[in-house]
Design a protein around this motif. Structure first.
Motif, PDB file in Angstrom:
ATOM      1  N   THR A   4       0.665  -1.231  -0.177  1.00  0.00           N
ATOM      2  CA  THR A   4       0.098  -0.113   0.047  1.00  0.00           C
ATOM      3  C   THR A   4       0.862   1.054   0.132  1.00  0.00           C
ATOM      4  O   THR A   4       1.878   1.560   0.844  1.00  0.00           O
ATOM      5  N   LEU A   5       0.562   2.324  -0.953  1.00  0.00           N
ATOM      6  CA  LEU A   5       1.477   3.111  -0.981  1.00  0.00           C
ATOM      7  C   LEU A   5       0.735   4.479   0.038  1.00  0.00           C
ATOM      8  O   LEU A   5      -0.329   4.476   0.341  1.00  0.00           O
ATOM      9  N   ARG A   6       1.762   5.156   0.562  1.00  0.00           N
ATOM     10  CA  ARG A   6       1.379   6.264   1.390  1.00  0.00           C
ATOM     11  C   ARG A   6       0.668   7.349   0.444  1.00  0.00           C
ATOM     12  O   ARG A   6       0.950   7.394  -0.685  1.00  0.00           O
ATOM     13  N   ARG A   7      -0.032   8.064   1.149  1.00  0.00           N
ATOM     14  CA  ARG A   7      -0.683   9.312   0.361  1.00  0.00           C
ATOM     15  C   ARG A   7       0.226   9.994  -0.299  1.00  0.00           C
ATOM     16  O   ARG A   7      -0.209  10.500  -1.644  1.00  0.00           O
ATOM     17  N   ASP A   9       3.094   9.059  -1.354  1.00  0.00           N
ATOM     18  CA  ASP A   9       3.662   8.590  -2.670  1.00  0.00           C
ATOM     19  C   ASP A   9       2.585   8.697  -3.784  1.00  0.00           C
ATOM     20  O   ASP A   9       2.984   8.484  -5.191  1.00  0.00           O
ATOM     21  N   ARG A  10       1.337   8.508  -3.327  1.00  0.00           N
ATOM     22  CA  ARG A  10       0.309   8.426  -4.448  1.00  0.00           C
ATOM     23  C   ARG A  10       0.174   9.851  -5.086  1.00  0.00           C
ATOM     24  O   ARG A  10       0.033  10.019  -6.376  1.00  0.00           O
ATOM     25  N   THR A  38       5.814  18.193   3.099  1.00  0.00           N
ATOM     26  CA  THR A  38       5.848  16.825   2.517  1.00  0.00           C
ATOM     27  C   THR A  38       6.258  17.088   1.088  1.00  0.00           C
ATOM     28  O   THR A  38       6.710  16.182   0.411  1.00  0.00           O
ATOM     29  N   GLY A  55       8.908   2.481  -3.288  1.00  0.00           N
ATOM     30  CA  GLY A  55       9.478   2.802  -2.291  1.00  0.00           C
ATOM     31  C   GLY A  55      10.859   2.201  -1.882  1.00  0.00           C
ATOM     32  O   GLY A  55      11.571   2.224  -0.926  1.00  0.00           O
TER      33      GLY A  55
END
Length: 58
Positions: A4-7, A9-10, A38, A55
């Motif tokens: 699952t990608l972090r927000r 990263d999305r 960020t 990642g």
């Protein structure tokens, strides 16, 4: 199953597009509801060659 990608990263492709278009980190952060720090972290990872989508480093 992919991780699952972090927000952040999305949002990285959008952040990098806006940076390339000349928007400030503060403007980008406000538009995407993330902090300017960020935005800075996303740009740093992109510049150092860290692959944001998985990642890992290239």
């Amino acid at each position: 199953m992919p991780p699952t990608l972090r927000r952040a990263d999305r949002l990285a492709p959008k952040v990098l597009t806006l940076v390339a278009a000349g928007h400030s980190y503060r403007e980008i952060g406000r538009q995407l509801a993330i902090s300017k720090n960020t935005v800075l972290d996303i740009v740093k990872r992109a510049r150092t060659g860290e692959c944001i989508s998985s990642g890992t480093r290239r």
